[in-house]
Design an enzyme around this catalytic site. Structure first.
Site, PDB file in Angstrom:
ATOM      1  N   ARG A   1     -20.274  52.166  38.103  1.00  0.00           N
ATOM      2  CA  ARG A   1     -20.279  52.297  39.750  1.00  0.00           C
ATOM      3  C   ARG A   1     -18.712  51.876  39.457  1.00  0.00           C
ATOM      4  O   ARG A   1     -17.974  52.966  40.840  1.00  0.00           O
ATOM      5  CB  ARG A   1     -21.046  51.279  40.348  1.00  0.00           C
ATOM      6  CG  ARG A   1     -22.268  51.841  40.613  1.00  0.00           C
ATOM      7  CD  ARG A   1     -23.109  51.090  42.134  1.00  0.00           C
ATOM      8  NE  ARG A   1     -23.004  49.508  40.943  1.00  0.00           N
ATOM      9  CZ  ARG A   1     -24.266  48.838  40.520  1.00  0.00           C
ATOM     10  NH1 ARG A   1     -25.132  49.689  40.095  1.00  0.00           N
ATOM     11  NH2 ARG A   1     -24.196  47.456  40.126  1.00  0.00           N
TER      12      ARG A   1
ATOM     13  N   SER B   1     -33.788  48.225  29.227  1.00  0.00           N
ATOM     14  CA  SER B   1     -33.569  47.886  30.998  1.00  0.00           C
ATOM     15  C   SER B   1     -35.185  47.841  31.200  1.00  0.00           C
ATOM     16  O   SER B   1     -35.795  47.860  32.423  1.00  0.00           O
ATOM     17  CB  SER B   1     -33.222  49.460  31.809  1.00  0.00           C
ATOM     18  OG  SER B   1     -33.357  48.651  32.486  1.00  0.00           O
TER      19      SER B   1
ATOM     20  N   TRP C   1     -40.811  17.658  59.713  1.00  0.00           N
ATOM     21  CA  TRP C   1     -40.567  17.502  59.319  1.00  0.00           C
ATOM     22  C   TRP C   1     -40.997  17.620  57.536  1.00  0.00           C
ATOM     23  O   TRP C   1     -41.913  17.403  57.202  1.00  0.00           O
ATOM     24  CB  TRP C   1     -40.069  15.752  58.860  1.00  0.00           C
ATOM     25  CG  TRP C   1     -39.679  14.827  59.657  1.00  0.00           C
ATOM     26  CD1 TRP C   1     -40.040  14.671  60.392  1.00  0.00           C
ATOM     27  CD2 TRP C   1     -39.032  14.623  60.132  1.00  0.00           C
ATOM     28  NE1 TRP C   1     -39.020  13.429  61.769  1.00  0.00           N
ATOM     29  CE2 TRP C   1     -38.515  13.983  61.229  1.00  0.00           C
ATOM     30  CE3 TRP C   1     -37.313  15.017  59.214  1.00  0.00           C
ATOM     31  CZ2 TRP C   1     -36.494  12.970  61.927  1.00  0.00           C
ATOM     32  CZ3 TRP C   1     -36.013  14.570  59.780  1.00  0.00           C
ATOM     33  CH2 TRP C   1     -36.033  13.900  60.838  1.00  0.00           C
TER      34      TRP C   1
ATOM     35  N   CYS D   1     -39.868  39.401  31.519  1.00  0.00           N
ATOM     36  CA  CYS D   1     -40.433  38.427  32.236  1.00  0.00           C
ATOM     37  C   CYS D   1     -41.790  38.856  33.041  1.00  0.00           C
ATOM     38  O   CYS D   1     -42.768  37.743  33.065  1.00  0.00           O
ATOM     39  CB  CYS D   1     -39.726  37.887  33.311  1.00  0.00           C
ATOM     40  SG  CYS D   1     -37.889  37.804  33.296  1.00  0.00           S
TER      41      CYS D   1
HETATM   42  P1  FAD Z   1     -32.471  40.655  25.849  1.00  0.00           P
HETATM   43  O1  FAD Z   1     -33.118  40.290  27.425  1.00  0.00           O
HETATM   44  O2  FAD Z   1     -32.185  39.908  24.738  1.00  0.00           O
HETATM   45  O3  FAD Z   1     -32.000  42.076  25.483  1.00  0.00           O
HETATM   46  C1  FAD Z   1     -30.677  42.365  24.857  1.00  0.00           C
HETATM   47  C2  FAD Z   1     -31.252  43.232  23.722  1.00  0.00           C
HETATM   48  O4  FAD Z   1     -30.462  43.793  22.834  1.00  0.00           O
HETATM   49  C3  FAD Z   1     -32.565  44.228  23.378  1.00  0.00           C
HETATM   50  O5  FAD Z   1     -32.979  45.206  23.710  1.00  0.00           O
HETATM   51  C4  FAD Z   1     -32.201  44.274  21.531  1.00  0.00           C
HETATM   52  O6  FAD Z   1     -33.010  44.976  21.210  1.00  0.00           O
HETATM   53  C5  FAD Z   1     -30.972  44.743  22.138  1.00  0.00           C
HETATM   54  N1  FAD Z   1     -29.945  44.086  20.316  1.00  0.00           N
HETATM   55  C6  FAD Z   1     -30.210  42.394  19.862  1.00  0.00           C
HETATM   56  N2  FAD Z   1     -29.071  42.953  19.012  1.00  0.00           N
HETATM   57  C7  FAD Z   1     -28.513  43.975  18.912  1.00  0.00           C
HETATM   58  C8  FAD Z   1     -27.484  45.351  17.773  1.00  0.00           C
HETATM   59  N3  FAD Z   1     -26.999  44.560  16.798  1.00  0.00           N
HETATM   60  N4  FAD Z   1     -27.434  46.120  18.690  1.00  0.00           N
HETATM   61  C9  FAD Z   1     -28.252  46.634  19.551  1.00  0.00           C
HETATM   62  N5  FAD Z   1     -28.666  46.327  19.984  1.00  0.00           N
HETATM   63  C10 FAD Z   1     -29.307  44.943  19.413  1.00  0.00           C
HETATM   64  N6  FAD Z   1     -36.582  34.478  32.540  1.00  0.00           N
HETATM   65  C11 FAD Z   1     -36.406  33.886  33.737  1.00  0.00           C
HETATM   66  O7  FAD Z   1     -35.174  33.628  34.363  1.00  0.00           O
HETATM   67  N7  FAD Z   1     -37.272  33.749  34.513  1.00  0.00           N
HETATM   68  C12 FAD Z   1     -38.546  34.260  34.768  1.00  0.00           C
HETATM   69  O8  FAD Z   1     -39.521  34.085  34.556  1.00  0.00           O
HETATM   70  C13 FAD Z   1     -38.445  34.838  32.619  1.00  0.00           C
HETATM   71  N8  FAD Z   1     -40.161  34.920  31.955  1.00  0.00           N
HETATM   72  C14 FAD Z   1     -39.224  35.004  31.041  1.00  0.00           C
HETATM   73  C15 FAD Z   1     -40.841  35.617  30.299  1.00  0.00           C
HETATM   74  C16 FAD Z   1     -41.096  35.930  28.885  1.00  0.00           C
HETATM   75  C17 FAD Z   1     -42.136  36.358  27.717  1.00  0.00           C
HETATM   76  C18 FAD Z   1     -39.732  36.593  28.197  1.00  0.00           C
HETATM   77  C19 FAD Z   1     -39.919  36.802  26.496  1.00  0.00           C
HETATM   78  C20 FAD Z   1     -38.475  36.038  28.946  1.00  0.00           C
HETATM   79  C21 FAD Z   1     -38.526  35.453  29.985  1.00  0.00           C
HETATM   80  N9  FAD Z   1     -37.782  35.658  30.985  1.00  0.00           N
HETATM   81  C22 FAD Z   1     -37.070  34.783  32.099  1.00  0.00           C
HETATM   82  C23 FAD Z   1     -35.876  35.220  29.711  1.00  0.00           C
HETATM   83  C24 FAD Z   1     -35.305  36.576  30.127  1.00  0.00           C
HETATM   84  O9  FAD Z   1     -36.263  37.627  29.751  1.00  0.00           O
HETATM   85  C25 FAD Z   1     -33.964  36.212  29.148  1.00  0.00           C
HETATM   86  O10 FAD Z   1     -33.312  35.796  30.028  1.00  0.00           O
HETATM   87  C26 FAD Z   1     -33.391  37.866  29.768  1.00  0.00           C
HETATM   88  O11 FAD Z   1     -33.972  39.222  29.417  1.00  0.00           O
HETATM   89  C27 FAD Z   1     -31.672  38.069  28.966  1.00  0.00           C
HETATM   90  O12 FAD Z   1     -31.388  39.173  28.900  1.00  0.00           O
HETATM   91  P2  FAD Z   1     -30.272  39.732  27.853  1.00  0.00           P
HETATM   92  O13 FAD Z   1     -29.840  41.501  28.173  1.00  0.00           O
HETATM   93  O14 FAD Z   1     -29.484  38.849  27.319  1.00  0.00           O
HETATM   94  O15 FAD Z   1     -31.316  39.589  26.633  1.00  0.00           O
END
Ligand code: FAD
Length: 443
Positions: free
Chosen positions: A21, A38, A432, A42
């Site tokens: 964007r 994407s 309150w 959660c």
């Molecule tokens: P991720 O979602 O872990 O995504 C990282 C991606 O990178 C993955 O798809 C993985 O395959 C890919 N990857 C890893 N290594 C490599 C590599 N070397 N090369 C290419 N790709 C790679 N958070 C909240 O705030 N509220 C909630 O209610 C909540 N509930 C949750 C419930 C569950 C069951 C789970 C599992 C998580 C929950 N979370 C919640 C946490 C939240 O989902 C995560 O904090 C969030 O998804 C993190 O996003 P991210 O992009 O950092 O990592």
């Protein structure tokens, strides 16, 4: 300008979208190891429970939608090495079983976290699962819906463990949660978790607190779980004992990692290496109350920090205002929410603090369906500044904790929030409100 993003979920796709964007001319390439991108992890517990029967509803945008935005997405492509000196990544194409080198001008690490699998005897038996990815959720739901699964053991009583306990009860299973600590949901203090534990008992979940899993027993599939105190039948085990940053592939790259493996970043999401950014569960995050970096793997932080990283990779200088560790969970008929520091954290940091714990209601008794709300506050003793808030109740808990989040963010004192002009009408709140009552009870 070529910008490469590793990881295609919350932080990665927030970065990629923001990047495109802000700088429409930039070439944006995303490498994602898994088959999906994407999606809202959660939502997984509510898919497993059957409350949502369509996993595609958890996918915010598809590969095709991102491609229409001009973002190049490669699924089942894992980055196995980063060489910052040459601005190169080594990529493994899992479909074609090929390795190739790609180059970048700027790189974003958004690889998230991986579930911790304790190296216990029998842990590789069938029907022992973690819940992290969409693939995990699909597999767990398929399994749960078979008649062979009757007894489910959840190992770990954190957010995911407790959400899965509820999901399994809703699927008609006999459910046991085994937790090594003396209580569940340890980002909350004991006054709150005790009420949640009573709710779990009421709903038929067997809680084993202060009990340590020692081994999994079975031939091909798990049949029982042995702890230091007993042996329990198990047709399915869900391991939910925490996550660790998915950063092993960065070892030796020169990118600075914290003791737990999280990428060390500044508030603009820059790592110690020029043109390399990181955000989300794979990285540290600035904690506004503690005024230092912390590891808080939540979607809240991953989305915001990912977006900031994307903007900054496109040339802006956005700074994260900081997390409060705000989080919420539904435990059957109860809502729990927390923000800022818990008493345990305040104690560990040797803060001079005071606490209150009150029981109030969501609205006056003369309007139908009044329900109780319990609130705990942690305040700095001298200034009466609110450091943390936690609450539990049937209704209106999460939005009240959101009020405390804004107050903590703005360093408000309990006295100031105790007189803040909040909405009042009998169907919603008392004149309150429970928020005022908690603040005005601080001694
Ligand atoms: P991720 O979602 O872990 O995504 C990282 C991606 O990178 C993955 O798809 C993985 O395959 C890919 N990857 C890893 N290594 C490599 C590599 N070397 N090369 C290419 N790709 C790679 N958070 C909240 O705030 N509220 C909630 O209610 C909540 N509930 C949750 C419930 C569950 C069951 C789970 C599992 C998580 C929950 N979370 C919640 C946490 C939240 O989902 C995560 O904090 C969030 O998804 C993190 O996003 P991210 O992009 O950092 O990592």
């Amino acid at each position: 300008m070529k910008l490469v993003v590793i990881g295609g979920v919350a932080a990665g796709m927030s970065a990629a979208s923001k990047l495109k964007r802000v700088n429409k001319e930039a070439q944006v390439v995303v490498y994602e190891k898994g088959r999906f991108l994407s999606y809202g992890a959660c939502g997984l517990p509510y898919y497993v429970s059957g409350e949502n029967d369509d996993y595609t509803k958890m996918i915010a945008r598809t590969k095709e939608q991102f491609e229409q935005m001009g973002i190049e997405v490669f699924l089942q492509h894992e980055v196995v090495k980063v060489v910052p000196d040459k601005k190169q990544v080594l990529v493994k194409d899992h479909k074609a079983h090929k390795l190739f080198i790609d180059t970048y001008d700027k790189l974003m690490i958004a690889t998230g976290s991986v579930p911790i699998v304790p190296p216990l005897p029998g842990v590789k038996l069938g029907n022992i699962h973690v819940l992290k990815t969409l693939e995990d959720g699909i597999r767990l739901k398929e399994l749960t819906e078979t008649a062979e699964i009757r007894d489910v053991v959840i190992v770990g009583g954190g957010y995911i463990g407790i959400e899965m306990a509820e999901a399994m009860v809703l699927q008609g299973k006999r459910v046991r949660v085994i937790e090594r600590a003396e209580r569940i949901l340890q980002t909350f203090d004991q006054e709150i978790t005790q009420i949640a534990e009573e709710e779990l008992h009421k709903q038929g979940v067997q809680l084993h607190l202060g009990e340590k899993v020692e081994r999994f027993i079975g031939r091909e599939k798990v049949e029982a779980v042995q702890t230091d105190l007993g042996t329990y039948p198990a047709d399915l085990v869900v391991l939910s004992v925490g996550v660790k940053p998915a950063t092993q592939f960065l070892e030796g790259s020169g990118i600075q990692l914290a003791a737990n493996g999280a990428v060390v970043i500044d508030r603009e999401m820059r790592t110690n290496v020029k043109d390399v950014y990181a955000a989300g569960d794979c990285a540290l995050v600035y904690n506004k109350v503690k005024e230092e970096n912390d590891y808080i793997p939540l979607g809240t932080n991953a989305n915001k920090c990912g977006r900031i990283a994307g903007a900054n990779m496109a040339g802006k200088h956005m700074k994260y205002i900081g997390t409060l560790g705000s989080a919420a969970i539904k435990v059957f008929d109860l809502e729990l929410a927390r923000t800022g520091m818990s008493e345990t954290e305040a104690k560990n940091l040797a803060m001079d603090y005071t606490t209150v714990f009150i029981k109030s209601t969501d609205h006056p008794a003369y309007y139908p369906d009044q329900t109780p709300i319990w609130i705990k506050l942690i305040c700095e003793r001298r200034t009466r500044r609110i450091l943390g808030a936690q609450a539990i109740g049937n209704k209106g808990v999460v939005l009240r904790i959101d009020i405390f989040a804004v107050a903590i963010h703005n360093k408000m004192s309990a006295d100031e929030l105790g007189m803040t002009d909040l909405c009042y009408a009998p169907p919603f709140a008392g004149v309150w409100d429970a928020v005022h009552i908690a603040c005005n009870a601080v001694k």
